[in-house]
Design an enzyme around this catalytic site. Structure first.
Site, PDB file in Angstrom:
ATOM      1  N   GLY A 154      25.846  -1.061 -21.514  1.00  0.00           N
ATOM      2  CA  GLY A 154      27.056  -0.361 -21.912  1.00  0.00           C
ATOM      3  C   GLY A 154      27.912  -0.118 -20.693  1.00  0.00           C
ATOM      4  N   ARG A 155      28.575   1.026 -20.650  1.00  0.00           N
ATOM      5  CA  ARG A 155      29.499   1.321 -19.556  1.00  0.00           C
ATOM      6  C   ARG A 155      28.784   1.432 -18.211  1.00  0.00           C
ATOM      7  NH1 ARG A 155      30.755   4.623 -23.941  1.00  0.00           N
ATOM      8  NH2 ARG A 155      32.840   4.328 -24.848  1.00  0.00           N
ATOM      9  N   ILE A 156      27.677   2.189 -18.176  1.00  0.00           N
ATOM     10  CA  ILE A 156      26.953   2.383 -16.918  1.00  0.00           C
ATOM     11  C   ILE A 156      26.256   1.088 -16.501  1.00  0.00           C
ATOM     12  CG2 ILE A 156      25.137   3.696 -15.753  1.00  0.00           C
ATOM     13  CD1 ILE A 156      25.747   6.005 -17.699  1.00  0.00           C
ATOM     14  N   ARG A 177      21.320  -3.864 -28.463  1.00  0.00           N
ATOM     15  CA  ARG A 177      21.333  -4.003 -29.915  1.00  0.00           C
ATOM     16  C   ARG A 177      22.422  -4.986 -30.343  1.00  0.00           C
ATOM     17  NH1 ARG A 177      21.702   1.985 -32.175  1.00  0.00           N
ATOM     18  NH2 ARG A 177      22.839   2.270 -30.229  1.00  0.00           N
ATOM     19  N   THR A 235      17.436   5.339 -14.687  1.00  0.00           N
ATOM     20  CA  THR A 235      18.391   6.422 -14.458  1.00  0.00           C
ATOM     21  C   THR A 235      18.914   6.957 -15.788  1.00  0.00           C
ATOM     22  OG1 THR A 235      20.217   4.835 -14.254  1.00  0.00           O
ATOM     23  CG2 THR A 235      19.138   5.530 -12.214  1.00  0.00           C
ATOM     24  N   ARG A 237      16.822   8.065 -19.225  1.00  0.00           N
ATOM     25  CA  ARG A 237      16.015   9.180 -19.717  1.00  0.00           C
ATOM     26  C   ARG A 237      14.553   8.921 -19.366  1.00  0.00           C
ATOM     27  NH1 ARG A 237      20.021  11.653 -20.017  1.00  0.00           N
ATOM     28  NH2 ARG A 237      20.917  12.824 -21.767  1.00  0.00           N
ATOM     29  N   GLU A 266      10.028  15.933 -17.029  1.00  0.00           N
ATOM     30  CA  GLU A 266      11.085  16.299 -16.094  1.00  0.00           C
ATOM     31  C   GLU A 266      11.292  17.801 -16.169  1.00  0.00           C
ATOM     32  OE1 GLU A 266      15.802  15.333 -15.731  1.00  0.00           O
ATOM     33  OE2 GLU A 266      14.465  13.612 -15.990  1.00  0.00           O
ATOM     34  N   HIS A 285      17.382  13.701 -10.857  1.00  0.00           N
ATOM     35  CA  HIS A 285      18.389  13.552 -11.906  1.00  0.00           C
ATOM     36  C   HIS A 285      19.793  13.886 -11.375  1.00  0.00           C
ATOM     37  CE1 HIS A 285      18.747  13.585 -16.583  1.00  0.00           C
ATOM     38  NE2 HIS A 285      19.795  12.998 -16.019  1.00  0.00           N
ATOM     39  N   ILE A 286      20.234  13.096 -10.411  1.00  0.00           N
ATOM     40  CA  ILE A 286      21.526  13.351  -9.752  1.00  0.00           C
ATOM     41  C   ILE A 286      22.570  12.288 -10.097  1.00  0.00           C
ATOM     42  CG2 ILE A 286      20.461  14.581  -7.827  1.00  0.00           C
ATOM     43  CD1 ILE A 286      20.941  11.968  -6.153  1.00  0.00           C
ATOM     44  N   GLY A 287      22.338  11.557 -11.194  1.00  0.00           N
ATOM     45  CA  GLY A 287      23.229  10.460 -11.532  1.00  0.00           C
ATOM     46  C   GLY A 287      24.698  10.824 -11.554  1.00  0.00           C
TER      47      GLY A 287
END
Length: 327
Positions: A154-156, A177, A235, A237, A266, A285-287
């Site tokens: 997707g975007r990321i 998908r 990065t 979940r 987490e 979790h610093i994305g």
């Protein structure tokens, strides 16, 4: 309209809400118990939800029938029962796009850090344990011309693939998908099956939205089918991977290394043996942890609630089908 914000966010978002005439409440302390959180939810009309520790499930909606809308300070919405929100005609906003570059930066950083064992070598520097020159010790690997597999382009994922192509001329394959024709045209990306993705990737990077049926999809059976030189990047979940299985795959050299910005569980336990491995880099979790991304998230979350308060559709809604149900 009364807005409950469970944690502080950048001031731009708060100012926007107040300027729009909304009444904003942020608790003095932010480590709320479940009961405290529920009591605040019950006394407000809408929620600007920060973090994923609280679940918006059927029990929540039953206890808080007063809630009319939720704006998430995140892209992911796996902690919200979307079906139940739809049933109750509650729009749920999220914050896509504004953190795509920042999160992909972290995936790109982890890929390089693991490839060159940066965390391990940094610890050697801090401990004063450089040692004598050893031509064979803790060697890294180069990424030039390798195959990057994206799970969830997707975007990321697109931003990660674009960086990797430009920097290292990596070959891009992906599993979604649905096919991403833009990525295929711009990045020469190739759509493959899941089995092909795990078998062909030198680096496998997860960027999909998490769904319950994907819980621990990346486990021993998957790691055993990956290349021995493969680097696993997550990065998205932590729930996507089984952490014990990942540790075993790394310790037994079934795969080459792992870079994690999310863990399972987490936060990660400090005693987790995966932290002792030289071929692993773990971040907390610093994305989206840049000034630009966090400001953008605050602005978009505020825009979602302001639109709702005016009787308009949220600009970025995780369940847009709720509007056709209301019409």
């Amino acid at each position: 309209m009364k807005v409950f914000v469970n944690k502080r966010i950048p001031e731009i978002g708060i100012h926007m809400l107040k300027d729009a005439g909304l009444e904003v409440f942020i608790p003095e302390h932010e480590n709320l118990s479940q009961d405290e959180w529920l009591s605040y939810c019950k006394s407000h009309d809408v929620i600007l939800s920060v973090g994923g520790e609280f679940k918006y499930d059927k029990d929540f909606f039953a206890e808080c029938p007063n809630i009319k809308a939720i704006a998430l300070y995140s892209v992911g919405f796996d902690h919200v029962d979307i079906q139940e929100a739809n049933h109750r005609h509650i729009p749920v906003g999220n914050t896509p796009d504004v953190l795509s570059k920042a999160t992909s930066d972290v995936a790109f950083l982890l890929m390089q850090s693991v490839a060159r064992r940066a965390s391990y070598n940094f610890e050697k520097v801090k401990s004063g344990n450089w040692g004598d020159f050893d031509p064979l010790h803790a060697l890294g690997q180069e990424l030039y011309g390798k195959t990057l597999g994206i799970f969830g382009l997707g975007r990321i994922g697109f931003e990660m693939a674009k960086k990797s192509l430009k920097a290292f001329d990596m070959n891009i394959i992906y599993h979604n998908r649905h096919q991403n024709t833009e990525a295929e045209e711009e990045l020469n990306a190739t759509y493959v099956s899941f089995e092909e993705l795990i078998a062909q990737s030198d680096v496998l990077s997860i960027h999909a939205n998490f769904r319950p049926e994907q819980k621990e999809l990346f486990n021993t059976s998957v790691f055993e089918k990956m290349k021995e030189n493969a680097i696993f990047i997550n990065t998205a979940r932590g729930g996507f991977h089984n952490q014990k299985d990942l540790y075993n795959a790394l310790a037994e050299k079934k795969i080459w290394g792992a870079g994690l910005d999310v863990t399972n569980p987490e936060p990660i336990f400090k005693e987790d043996p995966i932290l002792e491995l030289s071929n692993v880099c773990v971040l907390p979790h610093i994305g989206s942890a840049t000034i630009e991304a966090r400001n953008g998230m605050a602005k978009l979350a505020a825009e979602n609630l302001i639109a709702f308060s005016k009787g308009e559709k949220m600009p970025t809604c995780a369940n847009p089908e709720v509007y056709s149900q209301n019409s």
